[in-house]
Design a protein around this motif. Structure first.
Motif, PDB file in Angstrom:
ATOM      1  N   ARG A   1      -3.511   4.219   3.416  1.00 16.45           N
ATOM      2  CA  ARG A   1      -3.728   3.249   2.334  1.00 16.45           C
ATOM      3  C   ARG A   1      -2.583   2.151   2.243  1.00 16.45           C
ATOM      4  N   SER A   2      -1.356   2.600   2.646  1.00 14.32           N
ATOM      5  CA  SER A   2      -0.290   1.504   2.443  1.00 14.32           C
ATOM      6  C   SER A   2      -0.331   0.640   3.760  1.00 14.32           C
ATOM      7  N   GLY A   3      -0.928   0.938   4.586  1.00 11.11           N
ATOM      8  CA  GLY A   3      -0.975  -0.124   5.917  1.00 11.11           C
ATOM      9  C   GLY A   3       0.122   0.540   6.706  1.00 11.11           C
ATOM     10  N   ALA A   4       0.877   1.404   6.630  1.00 17.35           N
ATOM     11  CA  ALA A   4       2.007   2.031   7.618  1.00 17.35           C
ATOM     12  C   ALA A   4       1.298   2.425   8.843  1.00 17.35           C
ATOM     13  N   GLU A   5       0.293   2.920   8.995  1.00 18.78           N
ATOM     14  CA  GLU A   5      -0.399   3.152  10.126  1.00 18.78           C
ATOM     15  C   GLU A   5      -1.436   2.532  10.857  1.00 18.78           C
ATOM     16  N   LYS A   6      -1.339   2.392  12.046  1.00 21.73           N
ATOM     17  CA  LYS A   6      -2.220   1.360  12.617  1.00 21.73           C
ATOM     18  C   LYS A   6      -3.243   1.973  13.458  1.00 21.73           C
ATOM     19  N   LEU A   7      -4.565   1.810  13.548  1.00 21.48           N
ATOM     20  CA  LEU A   7      -5.427   2.604  14.415  1.00 21.48           C
ATOM     21  C   LEU A   7      -5.876   1.590  15.605  1.00 21.48           C
ATOM     22  N   PRO A   8      -6.136   1.911  16.815  1.00 21.30           N
ATOM     23  CA  PRO A   8      -6.608   1.446  17.875  1.00 21.30           C
ATOM     24  C   PRO A   8      -7.929   0.956  17.602  1.00 21.30           C
ATOM     25  N   LEU A   9      -8.157  -0.588  17.993  1.00 24.90           N
ATOM     26  CA  LEU A   9      -9.416  -1.380  17.788  1.00 24.90           C
ATOM     27  C   LEU A   9      -9.396  -1.971  16.515  1.00 24.90           C
ATOM     28  N   SER A  10      -8.514  -1.415  15.477  1.00 18.77           N
ATOM     29  CA  SER A  10      -8.888  -1.971  14.301  1.00 18.77           C
ATOM     30  C   SER A  10      -8.730  -3.421  14.134  1.00 18.77           C
ATOM     31  N   GLU A  11      -7.930  -4.081  15.133  1.00 22.94           N
ATOM     32  CA  GLU A  11      -7.857  -5.267  14.849  1.00 22.94           C
ATOM     33  C   GLU A  11      -9.032  -6.366  15.170  1.00 22.94           C
ATOM     34  N   ASP A  12      -9.961  -5.603  15.821  1.00 22.34           N
ATOM     35  CA  ASP A  12     -11.336  -6.235  15.987  1.00 22.34           C
ATOM     36  C   ASP A  12     -12.239  -6.203  14.888  1.00 22.34           C
ATOM     37  N   PHE A  13     -11.729  -5.795  13.679  1.00 13.47           N
ATOM     38  CA  PHE A  13     -12.568  -5.702  12.577  1.00 13.47           C
ATOM     39  C   PHE A  13     -11.776  -6.533  11.454  1.00 13.47           C
ATOM     40  N   GLN A  14     -11.601  -7.503  11.563  1.00 13.83           N
ATOM     41  CA  GLN A  14     -10.685  -8.509  10.653  1.00 13.83           C
ATOM     42  C   GLN A  14     -11.298  -8.569   9.092  1.00 13.83           C
ATOM     43  N   LEU A  15     -10.424  -8.136   8.305  1.00 16.51           N
ATOM     44  CA  LEU A  15     -10.955  -8.179   6.786  1.00 16.51           C
ATOM     45  C   LEU A  15     -10.046  -9.342   6.116  1.00 16.51           C
ATOM     46  N   PRO A  16     -10.656  -9.926   4.940  1.00 17.73           N
ATOM     47  CA  PRO A  16      -9.696 -10.624   4.081  1.00 17.73           C
ATOM     48  C   PRO A  16      -8.594  -9.870   3.371  1.00 17.73           C
ATOM     49  N   PRO A  17      -7.407 -10.274   3.357  1.00 13.92           N
ATOM     50  CA  PRO A  17      -6.362  -9.129   2.627  1.00 13.92           C
ATOM     51  C   PRO A  17      -6.917  -9.173   1.223  1.00 13.92           C
ATOM     52  N   PRO A  18      -6.702  -8.201   0.392  1.00 15.75           N
ATOM     53  CA  PRO A  18      -7.237  -8.030  -0.947  1.00 15.75           C
ATOM     54  C   PRO A  18      -6.115  -8.833  -1.774  1.00 15.75           C
ATOM     55  N   VAL A  19      -6.767  -9.776  -2.894  1.00 12.24           N
ATOM     56  CA  VAL A  19      -5.996 -10.466  -3.688  1.00 12.24           C
ATOM     57  C   VAL A  19      -6.021  -9.736  -5.136  1.00 12.24           C
ATOM     58  N   PRO A  20      -5.181  -9.174  -5.753  1.00 11.01           N
ATOM     59  CA  PRO A  20      -5.402  -8.601  -7.064  1.00 11.01           C
ATOM     60  C   PRO A  20      -5.839  -9.519  -7.939  1.00 11.01           C
ATOM     61  N   CYS A  21      -6.248  -9.278  -9.256  1.00  9.61           N
ATOM     62  CA  CYS A  21      -6.593  -9.972 -10.339  1.00  9.61           C
ATOM     63  C   CYS A  21      -5.185 -10.664 -11.153  1.00  9.61           C
ATOM     64  N   ARG A  22      -5.063 -11.814 -11.412  1.00 11.82           N
ATOM     65  CA  ARG A  22      -3.834 -12.400 -11.709  1.00 11.82           C
ATOM     66  C   ARG A  22      -3.184 -11.484 -12.979  1.00 11.82           C
ATOM     67  N   ARG A  23      -3.744 -10.403 -13.701  1.00  8.40           N
ATOM     68  CA  ARG A  23      -3.497  -9.857 -14.630  1.00  8.40           C
ATOM     69  C   ARG A  23      -2.978  -8.256 -13.988  1.00  8.40           C
ATOM     70  N   ARG A  24      -3.396  -8.071 -12.851  1.00  6.90           N
ATOM     71  CA  ARG A  24      -3.209  -6.778 -12.291  1.00  6.90           C
ATOM     72  C   ARG A  24      -4.008  -5.766 -12.917  1.00  6.90           C
ATOM     73  N   CYS A  25      -5.154  -5.994 -13.225  1.00  9.30           N
ATOM     74  CA  CYS A  25      -6.005  -5.061 -13.998  1.00  9.30           C
ATOM     75  C   CYS A  25      -6.834  -3.785 -13.078  1.00  9.30           C
ATOM     76  N   GLY A  26      -6.248  -4.352 -11.771  1.00  9.41           N
ATOM     77  CA  GLY A  26      -6.935  -3.223 -10.802  1.00  9.41           C
ATOM     78  C   GLY A  26      -8.130  -3.679 -10.086  1.00  9.41           C
TER      79      GLY A  26
END
Length: 605
Positions: free
Chosen positions: A193-218
């Protein structure tokens, strides 16, 4: 001023205005080879017709929904942009999110028999429609609300059966939880969940980084553009987080510098939970004025929780009303509405050349407010059919239709009461925030929604691992990914599932032998209508609202949710064949034709 001017009856809608609106919609989509006719020859109302020959496999049109919402029950399976439904984060975060939510759900189920009582209606409902061409949005939540105890002597027996079911479910959940932890310990789930573990081949599946709501509502988004667009469209009124202490912070929003771990925490609601536990903003910032609308964030949170517990489509209805308020407010702010009134028009459409600073202190006239509200409401007025409690098909096990529909009406009234406690607008509220309008918007989704399904990159990731060439490298990969796949089980392939309303697609009528299909395969909520056989110029474009592989009676039963009896060529032939068998004293299975046709349709879909 009555709210009825917002909801004209279908036969009283001004044809010229409706025709102009749908011409604009078609033009905005690049002028596909279709047109909207306001009445069809068979009396089905609006319909979409081909203006030129459309060959099989060709895209008829591609459209972006006016509003869409990921199903509440699906949020644990897919971490996606709140606005466009695009998957965000990394494959690792997606897998960690799935496992975390699965574990939390299993924990809640195992603890359920120990809890006393249930929700206010005697049971929980997610309100979510199934994924497909179009699924009735409100029926699940409605059924749960109407299905409580009947107050007679059968209640004890029902409770005993309910306790037995809960206990069985808890035992199964406990076994499933042990299975998950036997493959993936909690520490590894958090590392994913935190991104501390990296899995093999995962770099082949690039996704946009999550941008939180400006108010941090979740809520999270796939980028600053989507976050800003959602904020401007409806989220500035519907965000449940209180206003920050400094106005500059509210305007600044969350930038791209947000760390992946922080964004992931916000994406799963962890950041919002920590904020509530710390007590930040508990008293301050709960009320503010946005576009002239007074917003109570605490009341808004109560509305959202009620919708999640009863019928999630109430949240979509709130998006419609909030976006209408904002468009109407901007029409006043720009002077566009007053200019339209001065010109003798109530359309208030198109850009205005008038200056909003000519009379900054003058209160808008009632006529200008009406013109502004009509302009803001325009994308939805032509899609209206019936209020929700009248549109829902009555379940077969309901004894009193009158009582059932009154329960739905009361449920909608409860939801609206919470929403009106959150949004206060003396200019438009008395006309827009009414039970008739609110119920009509929910009814619009009941009859005209489109189920969206966006494929998961997690499924693609595991398939890619499986397709690797056999050898030591693949064995090393599987040592890391195998336990994750075993823990997820079938959950690994769950897509993002949502419901949406589209201006043009909602005009397409149903057929049990449709000539088109709707797909959402571009990685976001964009819906594409494809021809599944040749369509001649002048032919009506049709979609299937239900599973057309079902037999005739089952299809007609499913279509009761949409309030009509299908009389397409296939249904007419099925009915004639059934009557012929009955007249002949038969009743056996029909030979050949239609069964083969159903199989062929099933393969195409």
């Amino acid at each position: 001023m009555s709210a009825s001017f917002l909801l004209p009856q279908p036969d009283s809608v001004e044809e010229e205005g409706a025709r102009a609106y749908y011409n604009e919609v078609v033009t905005a989509l690049g002028g596909p080879n279709v047109e909207v006719r306001l009445s069809t020859e068979d009396g089905k109302g609006k319909g979409v017709f081909a203006t030129k020959d459309i060959p099989e496999g060709e895209t008829v049109f591609t459209e972006v929904p006016l509003v869409s919402l990921q199903h509440v029950e699906n949020r644990g399976s897919a971490l996606v942009c709140y606005r466009c439904l695009r998957f965000v984060g990394t494959v690792e975060q997606q897998i960690g999110h799935k496992l975390h939510c699965l574990v939390e759900e299993l924990k809640a189920t195992t603890a359920q028999p120990q809890q006393q009582g249930g929700g206010p209606d005697g049971g929980g409902a997610d309100g979510g429609g199934g994924a497909g061409a179009a699924a009735p949005s409100g029926s699940v939540g409605a059924g749960a609300h109407a299905g409580g105890g009947d107050g007679n002597g059968d209640q004890e027996e029902d409770d005993g059966e309910h306790d037995s079911v809960d206990l069985e479910a808890a035992l199964k959940a406990g076994e499933r939880l042990e299975q998950v932890y036997s493959h993936v310990p909690p520490e590894r789930i958090e590392a994913l969940r935190s991104g501390a573990e990296k899995l093999p081949l995962s770099e082949d599946f690039q996704l946009p980084p999550p941008v939180p709501c400006r108010r941090r509502c979740g809520e999270v988004f796939c980028g600053q553009a989507c976050e800003a667009a959602a904020w401007e469209q409806f989220h500035c009124l519907l965000c449940t987080a209180p206003a920050p202490a400094e106005a500059a912070q509210a305007a600044g929003g969350a930038g791209p510098s947000t760390s992946a771990a922080s964004a992931a925490a916000a994406a799963t609601g962890q950041e919002g939970e920590e904020r509530r536990e710390d007590g930040g903003g508990e008293e301050e910032g709960q009320e503010e004025v946005v576009h002239g609308v007074r917003v109570d964030r605490r009341a808004l949170a109560a509305f959202v929780e009620h919708a999640k517990d009863t019928n999630e489509i109430f949240i979509l209805a709130a998006q419609v009303l909030a976006s209408t308020l904002i468009r109407a407010a901007r029409a006043l702010e720009s002077g566009e509405a007053e200019a339209a009134v001065a010109a003798g028009s109530s359309a208030a459409a198109g850009p205005s050349t008038s200056s909003s600073s000519q009379q900054p202190q003058q209160q808008p006239s009632a006529a200008a407010c009406r013109a502004a509200l009509q302009a803001g409401w325009r994308p939805y007025v032509y899609g209206w059919k019936r209020v929700w409690w009248e549109a829902v098909a009555v379940p077969e096990d309901v004894d009193s239709e009158e009582e059932f529909r009154e329960q739905l009406r009361a449920l909608a009234a409860d939801s609206l009461e919470l929403l009106t406690a959150a949004l206060h607008d003396s200019r438009f509220g008395p006309d827009l925030l009414t039970l008739e309008v609110f119920g009509s918007v929910v009814g619009l989704f009941e009859l005209n929604n489109l189920g969206l399904s966006v494929g998961s990159p997690v499924e693609d990731f595991f398939l890619a691992v499986d397709e690797e060439e056999e050898g030591p490298d693949k064995a090393a990969m599987c040592k890391l990914t195998g336990p994750l796949l075993d823990a997820l089980d079938a959950e690994y392939a769950t897509p993002c599932e949502a419901t949406a309303f589209l201006a043009l697609q909602s005009c397409i009528n149903h057929s049990c032998d449709p000539n088109c299909t709707a797909a959402c395969d571009s990685g976001d909520r964009t819906a594409t209508v494809l021809a599944q056989r040749d369509i001649a110029a002048g032919d009506e474009v049709t979609l299937a609202y239900i599973d057309v592989s079902l037999p005739y009676k089952r299809r007609q039963a499913e279509l009761r949710d949409y309030g009509f009896v299908c009389k397409c060529e296939r249904c007419t032939a099925d009915l004639a064949a059934a009557r012929a068998r009955k007249a002949a004293g038969g009743g056996g299975k029909a030979a050949g034709g239609m069964g083969a046709l159903r199989a062929k349709i099933g393969k195409r879909r």
